[in-house]
Design a protein around this motif. Structure first.
Motif, short mmCIF file in Angstrom:
data_model
loop_
_atom_site.label_atom_id
_atom_site.label_comp_id
_atom_site.label_asym_id
_atom_site.label_seq_id
_atom_site.Cartn_x
_atom_site.Cartn_y
_atom_site.Cartn_z
N LEU A 79 -7.29 6.81 4.52
CA LEU A 79 -6.14 5.97 4.83
C LEU A 79 -5.44 5.58 3.54
CD1 LEU A 79 -7.42 5.76 7.67
CD2 LEU A 79 -6.88 3.34 7.60
N ASP A 116 -10.42 0.50 10.85
CA ASP A 116 -9.47 0.69 9.75
C ASP A 116 -9.16 -0.60 9.00
OD1 ASP A 116 -9.20 3.36 10.56
OD2 ASP A 116 -7.49 2.89 11.86
N TRP A 127 -0.09 1.74 5.60
CA TRP A 127 -0.10 0.92 6.83
C TRP A 127 1.28 0.34 7.05
CZ3 TRP A 127 0.20 -4.67 6.55
CH2 TRP A 127 0.07 -5.31 7.79
N VAL A 159 -1.20 3.65 10.78
CA VAL A 159 -1.84 4.00 9.53
C VAL A 159 -1.44 5.42 9.16
CG1 VAL A 159 -3.79 2.41 9.72
CG2 VAL A 159 -3.99 4.71 10.67
N GLU A 203 -2.73 8.78 6.91
CA GLU A 203 -3.89 9.42 6.30
C GLU A 203 -3.44 10.64 5.53
OE1 GLU A 203 -6.42 10.53 9.55
OE2 GLU A 203 -7.05 8.48 9.96
#
Length: 167
Positions: free
Chosen positions: A65, A5, A68, A57, A59
């Protein structure tokens, strides 16, 4: 957050800085931010395995994504205290205002509460009115602490916000 990620998180973070801090931090600094360097920093931090720092994260449907957040022990200089600190929360500019930031913040609050912390602290640019409103809607309040930092010769003031966590 997984090592895979890191590239996308770096894109979100750098894009978030460029969007949120435009006019608050020198443009030359924002223009000089590197997604590649930021991704490498993320990989290094994750590889160190510090379990006290939590990277989350967000999504959207389909697995893209779009946000964060990172929290861990509150830092008083180099010393970690018993309180928690939200180090960062960024949402891809195309997804701001869609509840992504709120979901990340809610999860960070829940995890810090479960870990037994009494307060969650964070630092926000004093002139970042949008972020301040976001945190205030979530129950955070300025606690009077302020810091100044220098960005390419420009002094940028930050203020600390705090929220009590349920026991």
């Amino acid at each position: 957050m997984a090592l895979a990620d890191c590239d996308r998180v770096a894109q979100i973070r750098v894009g978030g800085w460029r969007s949120a801090y435009q006019g608050l931090i020198p443009q030359s600094y924002l223009d000089g931010l590197s997604v590649e360097e930021d991704a490498e920093r993320r990989r290094t931090h994750l590889s160190q395995g510090d379990v006290s720092v939590v990277n989350l994260v967000a999504e959207v449907t389909g697995g893209e994504l779009v946000g964060w957040a990172c929290h861990g022990p509150h830092r008083q200089g180099e010393v970690r205290t018993g309180e928690a600190e939200l180090y960062a929360i960024y949402v891809h500019p195309d997804h701001v205002g869609q509840g992504v930031g709120q979901a990340l913040l809610t999860e960070s609050v829940a995890r810090c509460t479960a870990a037994g912390h009494g307060r969650l602290l964070l630092w926000v640019l004093k002139e970042n009115d949008r972020a301040r409103r976001f945190y205030e809607r979530a129950g955070f309040r300025a606690d009077g602490a302020e810091e100044l930092f220098d960005v390419e010769g420009v002094t940028v003031p930050e203020m600390r916000y705090a929220r009590a966590l349920p026991r």
